[in-house]
Motif scaffolding. Structure first.
Motif, PDB file in Angstrom:
ATOM      1  N   UNK A 228       1.011  -0.995  -0.062  1.00 34.29           N
ATOM      2  CA  UNK A 228       0.148   0.116   0.282  1.00 34.29           C
ATOM      3  C   UNK A 228       0.949   1.156  -0.048  1.00 34.29           C
ATOM      4  N   UNK A 229       1.915   1.116   0.595  1.00 34.24           N
ATOM      5  CA  UNK A 229       2.894   2.516   0.685  1.00 34.24           C
ATOM      6  C   UNK A 229       3.467   2.647  -0.831  1.00 34.24           C
ATOM      7  N   UNK A 230       3.825   1.532  -1.318  1.00 33.18           N
ATOM      8  CA  UNK A 230       4.308   1.737  -2.700  1.00 33.18           C
ATOM      9  C   UNK A 230       3.213   2.158  -3.677  1.00 33.18           C
ATOM     10  N   UNK A 246      16.666  -7.712   5.415  1.00 31.17           N
ATOM     11  CA  UNK A 246      16.111  -9.162   6.445  1.00 31.17           C
ATOM     12  C   UNK A 246      16.714  -8.820   7.568  1.00 31.17           C
ATOM     13  N   UNK A 247      18.089  -8.644   7.619  1.00 36.13           N
ATOM     14  CA  UNK A 247      18.770  -8.554   8.718  1.00 36.13           C
ATOM     15  C   UNK A 247      18.360  -7.754   9.968  1.00 36.13           C
ATOM     16  N   UNK A 248      17.956  -6.315   9.146  1.00 40.99           N
ATOM     17  CA  UNK A 248      17.471  -5.432  10.314  1.00 40.99           C
ATOM     18  C   UNK A 248      16.149  -5.393  10.425  1.00 40.99           C
ATOM     19  N   UNK A 249      15.331  -6.311   9.511  1.00 38.82           N
ATOM     20  CA  UNK A 249      13.830  -6.547   9.738  1.00 38.82           C
ATOM     21  C   UNK A 249      12.765  -4.986   9.407  1.00 38.82           C
ATOM     22  N   UNK A 250      13.493  -4.397   8.292  1.00 40.73           N
ATOM     23  CA  UNK A 250      12.987  -3.231   7.881  1.00 40.73           C
ATOM     24  C   UNK A 250      12.789  -3.170   6.228  1.00 40.73           C
ATOM     25  N   UNK A 251      11.665  -2.371   5.726  1.00 43.10           N
ATOM     26  CA  UNK A 251      11.526  -2.239   4.554  1.00 43.10           C
ATOM     27  C   UNK A 251      11.250  -0.664   4.181  1.00 43.10           C
ATOM     28  N   UNK A 252      12.217  -0.152   3.208  1.00 41.64           N
ATOM     29  CA  UNK A 252      12.156   1.238   2.580  1.00 41.64           C
ATOM     30  C   UNK A 252      11.513   1.289   1.304  1.00 41.64           C
ATOM     31  N   UNK A 253      10.635   2.481   1.302  1.00 42.22           N
ATOM     32  CA  UNK A 253      10.042   2.527  -0.057  1.00 42.22           C
ATOM     33  C   UNK A 253      10.841   3.819  -0.437  1.00 42.22           C
TER      34      UNK A 253
END
Length: 258
Positions: A228-230, A246-253
């Motif tokens: 939805x963010x994308x 995956x290492x930091x458990x984060x997603x950046x748009x």
């Protein structure tokens, strides 16, 4: 030498439920300037204050960022957003840190990029005061206000990196956050509305007016919210992609103005 021994501090922290008691004890004893200050710091940590508020600083992207009480603590996972911004726009000369909190993201970007025109903004005056302390050495300008309303108009169409680490916790899930965050960080820095994307959508809709051609907008989100963010980025006319750690458990748009 502090009156408190490392063993005593570790025992007190462990009894309070601190998982990394040894590491925290070392940081507290190294930061305290007097035995009395060390005692006070341990007492504050034991009653539940975030370690960064106790120390007065947080480690972020190789920097020691000042963090005042009541200010959102920069998360180590957000270093990934900084790295993505630097990879996308390594020659950016105008940087904006929106929803800046302590100003950690802006400080990290300016440290790597070198001399830049740096602006940061937050709706919370406490955060603005803290960000000014962190960005002063970078010549940063910190503004108080609601998103783009806080920024000088002459930034329109000139921003190379627009980093917006917006609040993205759904309102109904704020109560599920760790106690440290719920009780000691401002709600405005955590609550992203019904689905967690209210602020992100506002930032994304306005971004094309502020970005320079080729400039990029970056926002952190959760894996669940990422589609939805994308879609919001794409709807704003930005060339959009997701970066996942995956290492930091984060997603950046990431969205780039054509």
């Amino acid at each position: 030498m502090p009156l408190l021994s490392p063993t005593t501090v570790v025992s007190a922290l462990r009894a309070a439920g601190c998982v990394f008691a040894e590491d925290e004890a070392e940081l507290i004893l190294a930061t305290a300037r007097t035995p009395d200050e060390a005692t006070t710091m341990v007492e504050r940590r034991v009653v539940g204050l975030p370690l960064e508020h106790v120390l007065g600083w947080a480690e972020f992207h190789g920097l020691r960022v000042l963090v005042e009480p009541g200010v959102f603590v920069p998360r180590r996972r957000t270093e990934f957003l900084v790295d993505q911004a630097l990879a996308q726009a390594p020659d950016a000369s105008v940087v904006v840190d929106l929803c800046c909190g302590s100003g950690a993201v802006g400080a990290a970007l300016a440290t790597v990029l070198g001399p830049v025109e740096l602006h940061a903004a937050d709706v919370d005056p406490v955060a603005v005061r803290c960000a000014r302390r962190n960005l002063d050495t970078h010549g940063g300008h910190v503004h108080t206000g609601d998103l783009y309303d806080a920024l000088p108009g002459d930034l329109r169409g000139r921003v190379g990196i627009l980093a917006a680490n917006v609040p993205y916790v759904p309102t109904g899930e704020v109560a599920l956050l760790p106690t440290e965050a719920r009780e000691h960080e401002p709600l405005v820095a955590l609550d992203g509305g019904t689905d967690g994307l209210d602020i992100l959508r506002r930032v994304t809709a306005g971004a094309p007016h502020w970005l320079a051609p080729g400039g990029c907008l970056l926002s952190e989100t959760s894996e669940r919210q990422a589609p939805a963010a994308a879609a919001a980025f794409t709807a704003a006319g930005l060339a959009t992609r997701l970066a996942v750690s995956e290492e930091l458990g984060t997603t950046v748009v990431i969205g780039v103005r054509g």
